[in-house]
Design a protein around this motif. Structure first.
Motif, PDB file in Angstrom:
ATOM      1  N   LEU A   1       0.847  -0.722  -0.193  1.00  0.00           N
ATOM      2  CA  LEU A   1       0.128  -0.272   0.165  1.00  0.00           C
ATOM      3  C   LEU A   1       0.570   0.970   0.041  1.00  0.00           C
ATOM      4  O   LEU A   1       1.852   0.634   0.718  1.00  0.00           O
ATOM      5  N   HIS A   2       0.281   2.547  -0.669  1.00  0.00           N
ATOM      6  CA  HIS A   2       0.843   3.353  -0.667  1.00  0.00           C
ATOM      7  C   HIS A   2       0.079   4.703   0.833  1.00  0.00           C
ATOM      8  O   HIS A   2      -1.295   4.720   0.825  1.00  0.00           O
TER       9      HIS A   2
ATOM     10  N   LEU B   1      -4.380   7.716   2.850  1.00  0.00           N
ATOM     11  CA  LEU B   1      -4.052   6.420   2.255  1.00  0.00           C
ATOM     12  C   LEU B   1      -4.083   6.612   0.972  1.00  0.00           C
ATOM     13  O   LEU B   1      -5.268   7.758   1.242  1.00  0.00           O
ATOM     14  N   ALA B   2      -3.120   7.113  -0.213  1.00  0.00           N
ATOM     15  CA  ALA B   2      -3.174   7.399  -1.215  1.00  0.00           C
ATOM     16  C   ALA B   2      -4.172   5.937  -1.932  1.00  0.00           C
ATOM     17  O   ALA B   2      -4.254   4.632  -1.834  1.00  0.00           O
ATOM     18  N   HIS B   3      -4.492   6.982  -2.938  1.00  0.00           N
ATOM     19  CA  HIS B   3      -5.573   5.591  -4.249  1.00  0.00           C
ATOM     20  C   HIS B   3      -5.473   4.616  -3.901  1.00  0.00           C
ATOM     21  O   HIS B   3      -5.861   3.216  -4.190  1.00  0.00           O
ATOM     22  N   PRO B   4      -6.900   4.846  -3.024  1.00  0.00           N
ATOM     23  CA  PRO B   4      -7.606   3.357  -2.355  1.00  0.00           C
ATOM     24  C   PRO B   4      -8.046   2.394  -3.841  1.00  0.00           C
ATOM     25  O   PRO B   4      -8.102   1.341  -3.272  1.00  0.00           O
ATOM     26  N   LYS B   5      -8.493   2.695  -4.428  1.00  0.00           N
ATOM     27  CA  LYS B   5      -9.610   1.582  -5.488  1.00  0.00           C
ATOM     28  C   LYS B   5      -8.342   0.952  -6.886  1.00  0.00           C
ATOM     29  O   LYS B   5      -8.886   0.173  -7.420  1.00  0.00           O
ATOM     30  N   ARG B   6      -6.377   2.144  -6.391  1.00  0.00           N
ATOM     31  CA  ARG B   6      -5.835   0.264  -7.310  1.00  0.00           C
ATOM     32  C   ARG B   6      -5.424  -0.117  -6.773  1.00  0.00           C
ATOM     33  O   ARG B   6      -4.571  -1.130  -6.826  1.00  0.00           O
ATOM     34  N   TYR B   7      -6.004  -0.689  -5.417  1.00  0.00           N
ATOM     35  CA  TYR B   7      -5.547  -1.958  -4.220  1.00  0.00           C
ATOM     36  C   TYR B   7      -6.537  -3.159  -4.921  1.00  0.00           C
ATOM     37  O   TYR B   7      -8.167  -3.101  -4.976  1.00  0.00           O
TER      38      TYR B   7
ATOM     39  N   ILE C   1      -9.375  10.549  -1.790  1.00  0.00           N
ATOM     40  CA  ILE C   1     -11.087   9.940  -2.890  1.00  0.00           C
ATOM     41  C   ILE C   1     -10.498  10.512  -3.831  1.00  0.00           C
ATOM     42  O   ILE C   1     -11.730   9.703  -4.310  1.00  0.00           O
ATOM     43  N   VAL C   2      -9.725  11.070  -4.591  1.00  0.00           N
ATOM     44  CA  VAL C   2      -9.282  11.029  -6.247  1.00  0.00           C
ATOM     45  C   VAL C   2      -7.907  10.731  -6.055  1.00  0.00           C
ATOM     46  O   VAL C   2      -7.365  11.581  -5.447  1.00  0.00           O
TER      47      VAL C   2
ATOM     48  N   ALA D   1     -10.734  14.535   3.039  1.00  0.00           N
ATOM     49  CA  ALA D   1     -10.503  14.128   1.833  1.00  0.00           C
ATOM     50  C   ALA D   1      -9.382  14.642   1.625  1.00  0.00           C
ATOM     51  O   ALA D   1      -9.559  15.961   1.438  1.00  0.00           O
ATOM     52  N   SER D   2      -8.583  13.903   0.908  1.00  0.00           N
ATOM     53  CA  SER D   2      -7.111  14.529  -0.334  1.00  0.00           C
ATOM     54  C   SER D   2      -7.444  14.280  -1.437  1.00  0.00           C
ATOM     55  O   SER D   2      -8.468  13.516  -1.848  1.00  0.00           O
ATOM     56  N   VAL D   3      -6.787  15.173  -2.326  1.00  0.00           N
ATOM     57  CA  VAL D   3      -6.724  15.322  -3.623  1.00  0.00           C
ATOM     58  C   VAL D   3      -5.304  14.857  -4.579  1.00  0.00           C
ATOM     59  O   VAL D   3      -4.878  16.100  -4.037  1.00  0.00           O
TER      60      VAL D   3
END
Length: 283
Positions: free
Chosen positions: A80-81, A194-200, A224-225, A248-250
């Motif tokens: 994870l990143h 937590l970076a780019h959660p949907k990529r895991y 979140i994006v 939320a971070s972007v």
């Protein structure tokens, strides 16, 4: 559908050539200004080396600049990143984690070189280190050397023939445990995102388990994006940020001009009014 709030142009996830990006920190800041970004963070992988240069250039432009780094970790054996934001450059705990991860990256490169030798190639480790210079040493540097030495015609062939997981085997990076990284850095006014959660490779159920642990161990935010995300994924992460009380971070996760969809400050729009923004108090 709720109205989308108009918002300040920010980018809290970018990479320079101090890790695996194309541009220098100075060039990256210049590009951010050109794109109208008003709040910017450099978040290179496991290194702080570009921050001083980027900070100086940002000051010349009067661009609000946030210290950042993308840390490699693992949770239940899954790499994870995590993006750490708004820290002091003399934070001993953070410096220790970065140093440990740098050592892991060097050990990984030594392993890559050894595995290439087993495939009948010369030992390219020292040349790869020299080629990497100030950037993060990795497979792309070995690929470049294979092209230069005439073993393959291009870098794609280098990966296909020598450097892909099927050839090298799955390189297991023994990154520090997420729990240990979070507990070391929590409570220090650092935003831990937590970076780019949907990529895991996680189902929504497992992602919720991860977010529960992330929050419990001291995490403060969720990206979140990250770049050109699908709007439905962004909406899901907005809901999860509220459910787990994570800011939320972007960010663009910009590495270089690799397509029209890649640009500093460019990412799928969010519903700012529906989430707690990590940058709300930053000027």
């Amino acid at each position: 559908m709720p109205e989308v709030a108009s918002y300040r142009k920010v980018d809290l996830h970018t990479h320079s050539n101090r890790s695996d990006g194309r541009f220098s920190p100075t060039e990256l800041v210049d590009l951010a200004v050109e794109q109208g970004v008003s709040l910017f963070a450099l978040t290179d992988h496991d290194t702080l080396d570009g921050i001083a240069e980027a900070s100086r250039r940002a000051a010349e432009h009067e661009l609000s600049f946030i210290h950042g780094v993308e840390l490699s970790t693992q949770w239940n054996g899954i790499p994870l990143h995590m993006v750490a934001l708004n820290f002091s450059l003399d934070n001993a705990d953070l410096l220790s984690i970065v140093s440990e991860n740098q050592a892991i990256r060097l050990d990984r490169a030594r392993l890559i070189a050894d595995l290439l030798v087993k495939q009948g190639l010369p030992d390219l480790f020292d040349e790869a280190v020299a080629l990497a210079g100030e950037s993060q040493l990795g497979r792309p540097h070995f690929a470049t050397l294979l092209v230069e030495k005439g073993f393959v015609k291009d870098t794609n062939k280098a990966f296909d023939r020598y450097l892909g997981n099927k050839k090298l085997g799955k390189l297991r990076d023994v990154w520090p445990e997420l729990e240990n990284v979070l507990t070391a850095l929590s409570g220090q006014d650092i935003e831990l995102v937590l970076a780019h959660p949907k990529r895991y490779p996680l189902t929504v159920t497992k992602l919720k388990r991860l977010l529960g642990d992330f929050k419990k161990w001291g995490g403060t935010g969720i990206e979140i994006v990250s770049g050109n995300e699908r709007p439905d994924s962004v909406r899901l992460l907005e809901r999860l940020s509220r459910e787990f009380d994570l800011k939320a971070s972007v960010g663009s996760d910009y590495h270089g001009p690799f397509g029209p969809w890649m640009q500093v400050g460019k990412f799928t729009q969010i519903h700012e009014s529906e989430v707690d923004l990590v940058w709300q108090a930053w000027k």
